[in-house]
Design a protein around this motif. Structure first.
Motif, PDB file in Angstrom:
ATOM      1  N   ASP A   1      19.621  29.449  36.186  1.00 42.69           N
ATOM      2  CA  ASP A   1      19.919  28.884  37.514  1.00 42.69           C
ATOM      3  C   ASP A   1      19.305  27.492  37.726  1.00 42.69           C
ATOM      4  O   ASP A   1      20.010  26.574  38.130  1.00 42.69           O
ATOM      5  CB  ASP A   1      19.513  29.856  38.629  1.00 42.69           C
TER       6      ASP A   1
ATOM      7  N   LEU B   1      21.251  24.909  35.700  1.00 42.91           N
ATOM      8  CA  LEU B   1      22.514  24.473  36.315  1.00 42.91           C
ATOM      9  C   LEU B   1      22.242  23.618  37.558  1.00 42.91           C
ATOM     10  O   LEU B   1      22.972  22.663  37.841  1.00 42.91           O
ATOM     11  CB  LEU B   1      23.378  25.690  36.669  1.00 42.91           C
ATOM     12  N   ARG B   2      21.162  23.949  38.285  1.00 38.23           N
ATOM     13  CA  ARG B   2      20.791  23.142  39.458  1.00 38.23           C
ATOM     14  C   ARG B   2      20.451  21.714  39.019  1.00 38.23           C
ATOM     15  O   ARG B   2      20.856  20.746  39.640  1.00 38.23           O
ATOM     16  CB  ARG B   2      19.590  23.785  40.147  1.00 38.23           C
TER      17      ARG B   2
ATOM     18  N   ASN C   1      23.690  19.988  38.282  1.00 34.95           N
ATOM     19  CA  ASN C   1      24.426  19.634  39.502  1.00 34.95           C
ATOM     20  C   ASN C   1      23.831  18.378  40.145  1.00 34.95           C
ATOM     21  O   ASN C   1      24.549  17.515  40.638  1.00 34.95           O
ATOM     22  CB  ASN C   1      24.420  20.805  40.485  1.00 34.95           C
TER      23      ASN C   1
ATOM     24  N   ILE D   1      29.756  23.295  34.077  1.00 36.97           N
ATOM     25  CA  ILE D   1      28.775  23.921  34.984  1.00 36.97           C
ATOM     26  C   ILE D   1      29.444  25.093  35.714  1.00 36.97           C
ATOM     27  O   ILE D   1      28.856  26.168  35.867  1.00 36.97           O
ATOM     28  CB  ILE D   1      28.233  22.885  35.991  1.00 36.97           C
ATOM     29  N   GLN D   2      30.696  24.882  36.128  1.00 34.33           N
ATOM     30  CA  GLN D   2      31.391  25.949  36.869  1.00 34.33           C
ATOM     31  C   GLN D   2      31.653  27.184  36.005  1.00 34.33           C
ATOM     32  O   GLN D   2      31.594  28.303  36.488  1.00 34.33           O
ATOM     33  CB  GLN D   2      32.699  25.413  37.454  1.00 34.33           C
TER      34      GLN D   2
ATOM     35  N   GLU E   1      28.420  28.931  36.171  1.00 36.86           N
ATOM     36  CA  GLU E   1      28.159  29.510  37.503  1.00 36.86           C
ATOM     37  C   GLU E   1      28.994  30.776  37.713  1.00 36.86           C
ATOM     38  O   GLU E   1      28.555  31.712  38.369  1.00 36.86           O
ATOM     39  CB  GLU E   1      28.441  28.459  38.583  1.00 36.86           C
ATOM     40  N   LYS E   2      30.182  30.751  37.132  1.00 38.88           N
ATOM     41  CA  LYS E   2      31.056  31.932  37.248  1.00 38.88           C
ATOM     42  C   LYS E   2      30.384  33.140  36.574  1.00 38.88           C
ATOM     43  O   LYS E   2      30.358  34.231  37.120  1.00 38.88           O
ATOM     44  CB  LYS E   2      32.394  31.607  36.572  1.00 38.88           C
TER      45      LYS E   2
ATOM     46  N   ARG F   1      27.258  33.557  36.229  1.00 35.80           N
ATOM     47  CA  ARG F   1      26.070  33.920  37.011  1.00 35.80           C
ATOM     48  C   ARG F   1      26.420  34.664  38.297  1.00 35.80           C
ATOM     49  O   ARG F   1      25.550  35.229  38.945  1.00 35.80           O
ATOM     50  CB  ARG F   1      25.235  32.668  37.330  1.00 35.80           C
ATOM     51  N   SER F   2      27.701  34.620  38.690  1.00 35.59           N
ATOM     52  CA  SER F   2      28.046  35.391  39.888  1.00 35.59           C
ATOM     53  C   SER F   2      28.975  36.560  39.533  1.00 35.59           C
ATOM     54  O   SER F   2      29.561  37.183  40.408  1.00 35.59           O
ATOM     55  CB  SER F   2      28.667  34.479  40.956  1.00 35.59           C
TER      56      SER F   2
ATOM     57  N   ARG G   1      26.042  39.141  35.521  1.00 35.39           N
ATOM     58  CA  ARG G   1      25.119  38.021  35.840  1.00 35.39           C
ATOM     59  C   ARG G   1      23.743  38.147  35.178  1.00 35.39           C
ATOM     60  O   ARG G   1      23.182  37.148  34.748  1.00 35.39           O
ATOM     61  CB  ARG G   1      24.960  37.860  37.357  1.00 35.39           C
TER      62      ARG G   1
ATOM     63  N   TYR H   1      23.161  36.671  31.842  1.00 34.65           N
ATOM     64  CA  TYR H   1      23.120  35.201  31.800  1.00 34.65           C
ATOM     65  C   TYR H   1      21.904  34.641  32.542  1.00 34.65           C
ATOM     66  O   TYR H   1      21.894  33.494  32.945  1.00 34.65           O
ATOM     67  CB  TYR H   1      24.418  34.618  32.375  1.00 34.65           C
TER      68      TYR H   1
END
Ligand code: 1PX
Length: 214
Positions: free
Chosen positions: A30, A33-34, A37, A61-62, A65-66, A68-69, A73, A76
């Protein structure tokens, strides 16, 4: 120095890369990726000439993020758990991109290579003379890293875009870390964390022979 309208501050980006590192020498996804971003926000503020770069980075990145949600999750949570999970589940193709075009491993590898460029670029900026050209520092660090993985047309577009970069001091001020001297000090403090994230990832990928994932 005028405050940036968009509230961007490179300090947050550097803090995110620092926050990736755990006591067990793993890399948390996380904050990774932050950090990316935040870099893309900065890149976008440099003008539309870099849109082709930010578009590709945002897509990657997306993808992450996918994951991670998603239901998976927890797999990852760190780069290490991702590698273990994807390899054990046959989700990584070592030979053919078409088989697993969006694996986390190949996607992170692209960002990881770009992190090498970033590390060299910021170090070049930090140690440069006041009258140095940002475009030259950027081109040199790109040629020594990411360019090796890009076809001619991308290399050409990237090096042309670098010519539009602001002067060294304007660039440092744009980071919103204070005066150029203060920005240089901050980079000196924070860059070792970016390097550490890079080193741990490089070792992880080398261990699993994944540095050339298609
Ligand atoms: C405080 C200073 C920070 C500046 C922020 C800069 C953020 C830069 C983010 C760069 C991210 C680049 C990701 C590139 C990933 C990549 O290599 N993709 C290629 C391969 O992907 P594929 O899925 O096909 O295997 C893809 O072909 C790339 C396409 C876009 C072009 C990439 C050019 C990279 C130039 C990097 C330098 C950015 C210039 C920043 C100026 C300061």
């Amino acid at each position: 120095m005028a405050e940036r309208q968009d509230g961007f501050c490179l300090r947050e980006v550097l803090a995110a890369f620092r926050a990736c590192l755990t006591a067990e020498q793993t890399v948390l996804m996380d904050p990774y990726l932050r950090g990316w971003n935040g870099l893309i926000r900065f890149l976008n503020s440099l003008g539309t000439i870099f849109s082709f770069v930010s578009k590709d980075a945002v897509t990657k990145i997306q993808i992450m993020e996918k994951y991670r949600s998603s239901d998976q999750r927890e797999r990852y949570e760190t780069l290490q758990t991702m590698v273990e999970y994807e390899l054990a589940s046959g989700l990584v193709s070592l030979k053919n991109r078409g088989e697993c075009p969006e694996s986390g491993c190949r996607t992170i590898l692209r960002l990881h290579r770009a992190l090498h460029w970033l590390q060299m670029f910021l170090e070049g900026l930090r140690t440069s003379q006041e009258d140095s050209k940002t475009s030259v520092i950027c081109t040199d660090s790109y040629n020594a890293s990411l360019a090796n993985y890009h076809p001619w047309v991308i290399r050409k577009a990237a090096t042309l875009a670098f010519c539009a970069l602001p002067t060294r001091n304007a660039f440092l001020e744009n980071m919103n870390l204070g005066t150029p001297e203060e920005a240089v000090d901050m980079l000196g403090e924070a860059l070792p964390y970016v390097c550490k994230v890079y080193e741990i990832t490089e070792e992880l990928y080398a261990k699993h022979k994944m540095l050339d994932l298609p």
